[in-house]
Design a protein around this motif. Structure first.
Motif, short mmCIF file in Angstrom:
data_model
loop_
_atom_site.label_atom_id
_atom_site.label_comp_id
_atom_site.label_asym_id
_atom_site.label_seq_id
_atom_site.Cartn_x
_atom_site.Cartn_y
_atom_site.Cartn_z
N ARG A 270 44.09 37.04 43.11
CA ARG A 270 43.96 35.76 42.41
C ARG A 270 42.68 35.01 42.78
O ARG A 270 42.52 33.85 42.41
CB ARG A 270 45.20 34.92 42.68
N THR A 271 41.77 35.65 43.50
CA THR A 271 40.52 34.97 43.87
C THR A 271 39.79 34.42 42.65
O THR A 271 39.32 33.27 42.66
CB THR A 271 39.60 35.95 44.63
N LYS A 272 39.69 35.21 41.60
CA LYS A 272 38.94 34.75 40.43
C LYS A 272 39.64 33.57 39.76
O LYS A 272 38.98 32.65 39.27
CB LYS A 272 38.74 35.90 39.45
N GLY A 273 40.95 33.59 39.76
CA GLY A 273 41.70 32.46 39.21
C GLY A 273 41.42 31.19 40.00
O GLY A 273 41.28 30.10 39.43
N MET A 274 41.32 31.33 41.31
CA MET A 274 41.02 30.16 42.15
C MET A 274 39.61 29.64 41.87
O MET A 274 39.38 28.43 41.80
CB MET A 274 41.13 30.54 43.63
N LEU A 275 38.67 30.57 41.72
CA LEU A 275 37.29 30.16 41.42
C LEU A 275 37.25 29.40 40.09
O LEU A 275 36.57 28.38 39.97
CB LEU A 275 36.38 31.39 41.35
#
Ligand SMILES: [Zn+2]
Length: 879
Positions: free
Chosen positions: A262-267
């Motif tokens: 979910r890193t990209k979602g957080m970004l």
């Protein structure tokens, strides 16, 4: 950063383990003195502005030694500066050049002083090159294989916060300056490295090594400099044109996808909410073994504890995975890195925001109910930390070294949540955008945030920050309600009962009161500011439910006596999660009421939100009668493992029901989720069930992902206290076994096998091992109660190498052993804290001592459980 739990030396940010240890130690033996924190709460005055740092590190890996060369470009800030001072601890300075000519220098215990040939003028520029070497004791850490752990990947990693970069680079090392940085790392040819900024290139050297060249063109404060090098495996990805890297120790690459999915979602979430795109050239997240914190937000290159990696086989039973940790460190890339606190007193500008954005990510990805529940839990937790109540979020008190992180992280996050409520979403995020925009690349204090918000939104927030940040505490309300049928009104008496003293004020807060009658629900906004006020609300009939502060928007505590029927109505009808959770919690205090038990049972099975199910189960566990037990059992089929394990854990409270052993034994071996099986083992141990030893003994031999089953079994042995576990625990505590299992076994050896000298000898031998938590060993010795350990612990104290937390815990454990000796041998004269409490009636009051020891046992069991929960949270983090 996010706090780790195994660090021995307690700095200002304190550590979970230390805090737990101290909580217990203080309760039992009264507070021991703590020495002041090391870090300076005031920023220093600067002689020069550091503008670029180019560091080149080479390593003598086997000897954990560094050979460094650093070139620092700087500009003088004042007239008549005669020397340049660099923070430097424990480094051997070999040579210094000033503008490429040899320079005179003095090496002092904490700094390197480079003499200038003549007094420098403001604006003059210098380039200083320092050649040095050393074996850093802090700041940079070597994790290496040895004969017991030949599979351990080789790793070198840094941890600069608060003031530890100076242990491996001589440098200006306080956050009130920012510099660009270049980091060259010469490492074995098959190693991987990461540092701040962009990778300029990798050069092959003639000896087979390679030099990695990292360059950060935007400025950072030096505590954010990062070095990670070693046997890592990386996976590349990208987000809106920015390279992403996920790196883990060799052998753990199968956890990358389940951890970082979910890193990209957080970004997306943070860049969009703030309208400030992720500000750095790349984002690397690197997990390292034995990291001394949970995570560290080094600019563009976060370091994380490898224990937080999510095993694919455990991913489905963890609701948030490692999101809390990962979102916290990512949020710091804006709050902490793009704008950086000027001094440690304003650290909440880093940590409060990072904590707030963990919850914001929860809200975006998991829903508002989850986020509201987290804030409710945080608020309750904060209100329970009594030592923080009189201390403001921004403080320069230096005697609070262990205690303030609850303010800086938790209260900081709660205050920002209240600020969002006050301003509304649009103004809140516009205000934050403006704050980042005008302070980008600079150091900040709280006044900068206040000013930016007012500039952008025209809302005056002075009073808000005054009461929540510069003053201390929170309102403690006492609320009473009266229905007046003559005038069809509800009268609400609201008192603020916090002691208005020191920095704790009377609070001025907006509160929404919700009143339900037969004909529906009405909400009334009120403005509370006095120590006692009565508010009246016209409604069309007697109230079925009155909620004070609907949705739990204010950090507070409330004493509000309500009839069980009103609380049941609230549990079943309130719209928001905190209001239902609060009703469940209050109902847990109502004993012997069939309606209450039935309502909690229904909520435990069927509330729309899992957290309310959890709170209802806890309330039933607290009620503790046969009817409550039945309701808990009927919730055992909940499909969510993070609810089911709470139900199973609550069953550990029902000691009189002999049939639970068989039921829990079945769950411990058959439940689909590891965490539920683990909870069943703990409950079996708590109940001292007849089958407990056999179930645990079988479990400890079972393979499981990340050793989760074995660890739970080893820990449960400590709660069970069956001496047959001694050889098992000794075998798992031995060198060569996985470190996390060793620690669990060591913790359990304390209460098991009392009087067994082999256990004492083994525990004493672990005190010297660098990878074993000394807290765990000292506690285990304290619980074991063998007087042979006293001289060992006294020598350990005298070694002078213990941080204030560990020293204090060690003292308390020595006292605890003495008290236990006194209790077991009443003929001897008693001394120690327990004896002093025994009425001073001349002799030793054995009953009182035994009572004290039982309390101690219970507290330690509790601590053991809390520790297990914290470890779970790190492994599947909550924080
Ligand atoms: Zn942090």
């Amino acid at each position: 950063m996010t706090m780790g739990f195994l660090r021995e030396c307690v700095g200002r940010r304190g550590l979970y383990y230390a805090r737990l240890a101290l909580a217990v130690a203080f309760v039992l033996a009264g507070a021991a003195g703590l020495s002041a924190r090391d870090d300076d709460p005031y920023a220093r005055s600067r002689d020069y502005d550091l503008q670029n740092v180019r560091t080149h590190l080479r390593f003598d890996i086997e000897h954990k030694k560094i050979m460094g060369e650093v070139t620092e470009s700087l500009a003088i800030l004042r007239e008549n500066v005669g020397a340049l001072r660099f923070d430097s601890v424990g480094l051997t300075i070999e040579s210094v050049t000033l503008n490429r000519a040899a320079a005179e220098f003095d090496v002092q215990p904490k700094e390197l002083v480079v003499r200038l040939p003549q007094k420098a003028r403001r604006g003059e520029r210098f380039e200083v090159t320092i050649h040095y070497s050393g074996q850093p004791t802090k700041g940079l850490y070597f994790i290496l294989p040895d004969k017991n752990y030949p599979e351990q990947p080789k790793e070198i990693w840094s941890q600069g916060e608060s003031e530890d970069t100076r242990y491996y680079i001589p440098i200006y090392d306080y956050p009130n300056d920012r510099t660009t940085s270049e980091m060259l790392l010469t490492v074995p040819g098959d190693w991987w490295t990461v540092s701040n900024g962009k990778l300029v290139g990798i050069k092959s050297e003639t000896d087979g090594t390679k030099t990695w060249d990292w360059k950060q063109s935007e400025t950072l404060s030096t505590y954010l400099i990062s070095v990670v090098a070693g046997e890592f495996v990386e996976k590349k990805d990208s987000w809106r044109g920015i390279p992403l890297e996920y790196a883990v120790p060799k052998g753990q690459e199968f956890k990358i996808d389940t951890t970082f999915l979910r890193t990209k979602g957080m970004l997306d979430a943070f860049s969009d909410a703030l309208d400030v795109k992720y500000p750095w050239a790349k984002y690397a997240q690197t997990s390292v073994d034995d990291f001394i914190e949970g995570g560290m937000e080094n600019t563009s290159a976060t370091t994380l504890i490898a224990r937080a990696l999510v095993h694919p086989k455990l991913a489905a039973e963890s609701i948030y995975g490692s999101d809390e940790l990962d979102s916290h460190e990512l949020a710091h890339q804006w709050f902490g890195d793009l704008v950086t606190c000027k001094d440690w007193a304003n650290l909440w500008l880093n940590e409060g925001f990072a904590t707030y954005f963990e919850h914001y990510w929860t809200e975006k990805n998991f829903g508002k109910d989850d986020a509201d529940y987290e804030f409710w839990l945080d608020g309750n937790r904060w209100m329970n930390q009594k030592s923080l109540f009189g201390v403001p979020v921004v403080t320069r008190q230096t005697d609070e070294s262990l205690e303030t992180e609850g303010n800086i992280y938790t209260k900081g996050g709660l205050v920002l949540n209240m600020l969002r409520e006050k301003l509304g979403d649009q103004d809140f995020f516009r205000g934050l955008h403006h704050y980042l925009d005008v302070n980008r690349g600079q150091n900040v204090v709280t006044a900068d945030l206040i000013k930016a918000i007012e500039q952008e939104t025209s809302v005056n927030v002075d009073e808000f920050f005054q009461q929540w940040i510069y003053r201390a505490g929170a309102p403690k309300f006492e609320v009473a309600v009266k229905w007046d049928d003559l005038v069809d009104s509800v009268h609400l008496q609201v008192k603020q009962t916090q002691e208005v003293k020191g920095l704790v004020p009377l609070f001025h807060v907006p509160v929404e009161v919700e009143i339900a009658t037969k004909s529906g629900v009405k909400t009334f906004p009120i403005d509370v500011s006095k120590d006692e006020e009565i508010f009246s609300f016209a409604v069309d009939g007697p109230p079925l439910m009155v909620i004070f502060d609907m949705g739990n928007r204010i950090l507070k505590s409330v004493e509000f006596k309500r009839e069980p029927a009103a609380l049941i109505y609230q549990l079943t009808h309130a719209e928001t999660v905190p209001d239902r959770a609060e009703a469940a919690k209050a109902l847990g205090e109502v004993k012997g009421n069939a309606d209450v038990v039935a309502a909690l049972g229904e909520a435990a099975r069927a509330d729309a939100f899992w957290g309310v199910r959890v709170e209802s189960l806890r309330a039933l566990g607290k009620i503790g009668d046969a009817a409550a037990e039945k309701e808990i059992e009927s919730a055992l089929l909940n499909d969510k493992p993070w609810v089911r394990d709470v139900a199973v854990a609550q069953l550990g409270n029902f000691k009189t029901d002999a049939s639970l052993g068989a039921q829990l034994g079945k769950i411990a071996t058959e439940d689909a989720a590891y965490r539920v099986r683990n909870a069943a083992m703990q409950s079996l141990a708590q109940l001292k069930a007849a089958n407990a030893f056999d179930v645990l003994n079988a479990a400890v031999q079972m393979d499981s992902p990340d050793n989760t089953t074995q660890r739970a079994a080893l820990r449960a042995f400590g709660t069970l206290g069956d001496d047959r576990a001694v050889p098992i625990l000794l075998a798992w505590a031995a060198l060569g076994k996985p470190n996390d299992l060793r620690q669990a076994a060591i913790g359990s050896l304390g209460p098991v096998g009392r009087g067994n000298k082999d256990v004492t000898r083994a525990l004493v031998s672990y005190l010297d091992e660098p990878r074993i938590s000394k807290f765990a060993v000292v506690f285990a010795l304290g619980r074991h109660g063998d007087p042979d350990a006293i001289p060992v612990l006294e020598n350990f104290l005298k070694s002078g190498k213990l941080g204030p937390g560990l020293a204090s815990v060690t003292k308390n454990q020595i006292e605890s052993i003495r008290a236990q000796v006194a209790a077991n041998k009443p003929a001897e004269s008693a001394y120690g804290p327990a004896a002093q409490d025994s009425n001073g009636a001349g002799g030793v009051d054995n009953a009182a001592l035994t009572n004290q020891l039982e309390k101690l046992e219970r507290r330690l069991d509790e601590m053991n459980e809390r520790l297990a929960r914290i470890e779970e949270r790190v492994a599947a983090p909550k924080k």
